[in-house]
Design an enzyme around this catalytic site. Structure first.
Site, mmCIF file in Angstrom:
data_model
loop_
_atom_site.group_PDB
_atom_site.id
_atom_site.type_symbol
_atom_site.label_atom_id
_atom_site.label_comp_id
_atom_site.label_asym_id
_atom_site.label_seq_id
_atom_site.Cartn_x
_atom_site.Cartn_y
_atom_site.Cartn_z
ATOM 1 N N GLY A 156 0.768 -1.290 0.033
ATOM 2 C CA GLY A 156 0.104 -0.051 -0.072
ATOM 3 C C GLY A 156 0.907 1.121 0.068
ATOM 4 O O GLY A 156 1.825 1.307 -0.405
ATOM 5 N N SER A 157 0.261 2.330 0.336
ATOM 6 C CA SER A 157 1.020 3.440 0.473
ATOM 7 C C SER A 157 2.077 3.580 1.312
ATOM 8 O O SER A 157 2.324 2.800 2.676
ATOM 9 C CB SER A 157 -0.003 4.758 0.935
ATOM 10 N N GLY A 164 2.284 2.275 5.413
ATOM 11 C CA GLY A 164 3.439 1.508 5.767
ATOM 12 C C GLY A 164 4.150 2.020 6.733
ATOM 13 O O GLY A 164 4.752 1.277 7.716
ATOM 14 N N GLU A 170 5.639 -3.462 0.732
ATOM 15 C CA GLU A 170 5.949 -2.957 -0.487
ATOM 16 C C GLU A 170 5.105 -1.710 -0.694
ATOM 17 O O GLU A 170 3.688 -1.595 -0.785
ATOM 18 C CB GLU A 170 5.302 -3.881 -1.591
ATOM 19 N N CYS A 213 2.067 1.089 -8.443
ATOM 20 C CA CYS A 213 2.971 1.502 -7.790
ATOM 21 C C CYS A 213 4.108 1.602 -8.560
ATOM 22 O O CYS A 213 5.190 2.460 -8.242
ATOM 23 C CB CYS A 213 3.134 0.650 -6.528
HETATM 24 P P1 ADP Z 1 -4.488 3.794 -0.350
HETATM 25 O O1 ADP Z 1 -4.570 5.221 0.357
HETATM 26 O O2 ADP Z 1 -4.045 4.005 -1.767
HETATM 27 O O3 ADP Z 1 -5.978 3.406 -0.244
HETATM 28 P P2 ADP Z 1 -3.304 2.735 1.866
HETATM 29 O O4 ADP Z 1 -1.946 2.187 2.063
HETATM 30 O O5 ADP Z 1 -4.405 3.692 2.668
HETATM 31 O O6 ADP Z 1 -3.590 3.124 0.430
HETATM 32 O O7 ADP Z 1 -4.400 1.291 1.711
HETATM 33 C C1 ADP Z 1 -3.766 -0.039 1.599
HETATM 34 C C2 ADP Z 1 -4.198 -0.949 2.635
HETATM 35 O O8 ADP Z 1 -4.065 -0.415 3.829
HETATM 36 C C3 ADP Z 1 -5.921 -0.767 2.773
HETATM 37 O O9 ADP Z 1 -6.226 -2.329 2.718
HETATM 38 C C4 ADP Z 1 -6.307 -0.107 3.906
HETATM 39 O O10 ADP Z 1 -7.311 -0.649 4.308
HETATM 40 C C5 ADP Z 1 -5.149 -0.288 4.694
HETATM 41 N N1 ADP Z 1 -4.914 0.666 5.770
HETATM 42 C C6 ADP Z 1 -5.161 1.944 5.618
HETATM 43 N N2 ADP Z 1 -4.792 2.634 6.796
HETATM 44 C C7 ADP Z 1 -4.326 1.661 7.690
HETATM 45 C C8 ADP Z 1 -3.996 1.674 8.987
HETATM 46 N N3 ADP Z 1 -3.844 2.905 9.858
HETATM 47 N N4 ADP Z 1 -3.899 0.489 9.641
HETATM 48 C C9 ADP Z 1 -3.923 -0.596 8.909
HETATM 49 N N5 ADP Z 1 -4.263 -0.758 7.688
HETATM 50 C C10 ADP Z 1 -4.632 0.582 7.033
#
Ligand code: ADP
Length: 481
Positions: A228-229, A233, A250, A284
């Site tokens: 994810g982002s 991360g 990643e 990504c």
């Molecule tokens: P985007 O902003 O592109 O959606 P994210 O990194 O926020 O990317 O999302 C990737 C994943 O991380 C998703 O499954 C989302 O639900 C999860 N996610 C977002 N914020 C959190 C957090 N604080 N803790 C755990 N998981 C999260």
């Protein structure tokens, strides 16, 4: 309209609360999804922990048969998966096919990972001592997967840990709970994976944190496997540090594509258009900046601008569409805002520069000032920044100047020179005479710097196993006290 259930311990489990899963192109509700809670996460971890010992000990041949069967099912259901990816994530046909193909390849390769050497015999200096380093699975791995490469990244999140003997709880993105999660569970259930080896829990938008709380609080969860982002991360890495759990990350990238003056320009234009605009810039590995050697800059940019303007935009389910919608109206508005800000600060729009309903037009910006966010931060939309460079050294310097380091491409007709330059680029992946987007299950995809750590594929064995030092000693030698 279909109402989905979560998959916990081999059972499909309903929920009192449901939320709407939206079609990003039409804005309509395409399915109703359980708004799972922390207690669902707890039950999923219980189920995964209970399934772990038997799965860890299961003979490789039996695991192999399950992975191969799952691959066959993915292949058989390709049309349905592609349709789902279009309606749930706005994914056009080309990338949907890539996702299915890569998922089947991953499953077929992982089918053999149970036969990889499970450790090493290492010579001991202690007389009569036989020493070995034995690889053992960790236990429960919690997977958190994204919406962008929804299906293939969900498979990657579960297959790598499972292949090395762990059991998994997967929490897909709330933007793609079916293609990034529940469909994977459905296919694995059909393939015959034992109850509890794979569990999928879903949650309403914005409700990831209580699920993550359970992941971090439970000792059975030994590793968080996240795609994810970089912002999320970083939060997870901080929490993993406090909980002393492993995490594999990643994350995002600000991927440069370098075009040297000796490049075949027709090829370079095709490569750049693909790298920048595939999946509407929501991968990504998309190229975010093209760095072009001065002598060919004008010609290259003219041709690339024409190419960008020619890309068909619209309904991702229609064959031939290249630019589908962005995942949500908010995502589209964020891209629009970042472009507008750059333009207000002095950037020139060469192509695109505006929204087209739920889509954003393929956009090329030049003269982007260093202060603009888009100059060094990931946009996650079909926006490419073009910048001339004096020479290859300057290109490498600019490529290395961001906080990211996921993927880079370098187009030149001199592969030897390209190889030498590639080694100077701070990125987990560099493709010479090629662009930035590639994924092959046997190759070590992953980033450096703020793009994360850990590598996918067989290399992930080091992340998803513990190394145990075991000795056996002959005789009864003396001790020094
Ligand atoms: P985007 O902003 O592109 O959606 P994210 O990194 O926020 O990317 O999302 C990737 C994943 O991380 C998703 O499954 C989302 O639900 C999860 N996610 C977002 N914020 C959190 C957090 N604080 N803790 C755990 N998981 C999260």
């Amino acid at each position: 309209m279909r109402e989905y259930q979560q998959y916990i311990g081999g059972q499909w489990t309903g929920s009192d609360q449901l939320f709407d899963d939206l079609d990003p192109y039409r804005g309509t509700v395409m399915a109703r999804i359980p708004a799972g809670t922390r207690s669902d996460a707890a039950r999923a971890i219980d189920a995964a922990a209970a399934a772990f010992p038997a799965w860890a000990d299961r003979p490789p041949a039996e695991k192999q048969a399950l992975f191969l069967k799952a691959a066959d099912i993915v292949e058989r259901r390709e049309d349905e998966i592609k349709e789902l990816l279009a309606t749930e994530t706005g994914c056009a046909g080309g990338f949907a096919h890539f996702q299915v193909l890569t998922a089947t390849r991953l499953l077929r390769q992982a089918a053999n990972w149970g036969y990889l050497p499970a450790g090493e015999v290492i010579r001991s200096d202690m007389p009569g001592t036989f020493a070995l380093a034995l690889r053992k699975p960790l236990g429960v791995v919690a997977g958190i997967s994204p919406w962008n490469g929804a299906h293939v990244l969900a498979w990657r999140t579960v297959v790598n840990p499972l292949a090395f003997g762990n059991t998994v709880v997967l929490k897909p993105s709330e933007e793609a709970p079916i293609s990034a999660g529940l469909l994977v569970a459905e296919i694995m259930a059909e393939a015959g994976f034992p109850d509890g080896t794979i569990n999928v829990i879903t949650h309403a938008p914005g409700q990831a944190v209580p699920i993550a709380d359970e992941f971090f609080d439970r000792p059975e969860v030994r590793c968080i496997n996240f795609t994810g982002s970089s912002a999320t991360g970083r939060i997870l890495a901080e929490r993993a540090g406090r909980a002393l759990k492993r995490c594999v990350l990643e994350l995002g990238g600000y991927n440069p594509l370098i075009v040297l003056a000796d490049a075949d320009l027709d090829y370079a234009v095709e490569a750049a258009a693909f790298a920048a605009f595939f999946h509407s810039g929501q991968i990504c590995m998309n190229a975010r900046k093209v760095l072009v050697e001065q002598p060919v800059y004008d010609t290259f940019i003219d041709r690339l601008t024409t190419r960008a303007k020619s890309l068909p935009t619209g309904d991702p389910a229609v064959p031939g569409t290249i630019i589908g919608p962005l995942i949500t109206p908010a995502a589209r508005d964020r891209v629009a805002r970042e472009v507008d800000e750059a333009v207000a600060e002095g950037a020139t729009v060469l192509a695109g520069g505006g929204s087209d309903g739920p889509c954003y037009q393929p956009t090329i910006l030049a003269d982007v000032p260093a202060g603009a966010r888009i100059h060094s931060e990931e946009t996650f939309g079909p926006v490419l920044v073009a910048q001339p460079v004096a020479d290859a050294d300057e290109a490498v310097k600019i490529a290395n100047s961001t906080r990211y380091g996921l993927s880079a491409g370098l187009i030149t007709s001199d592969n030897q020179r390209g190889f030498a330059l590639a080694r100077r680029i701070e990125a987990g992946v560099v493709h010479v005479n090629d662009q930035t987007i590639a994924d092959e299950p046997q190759l070590p995809l992953g980033g450096v710097k703020d793009s994360g750590w850990g590598r996918s594929g067989p290399e992930s064995m080091s992340d998803f196993t513990e190394l145990q030092w075991i000795t056996t000693r002959d005789g009864t030698g003396p001790y020094p006290i």
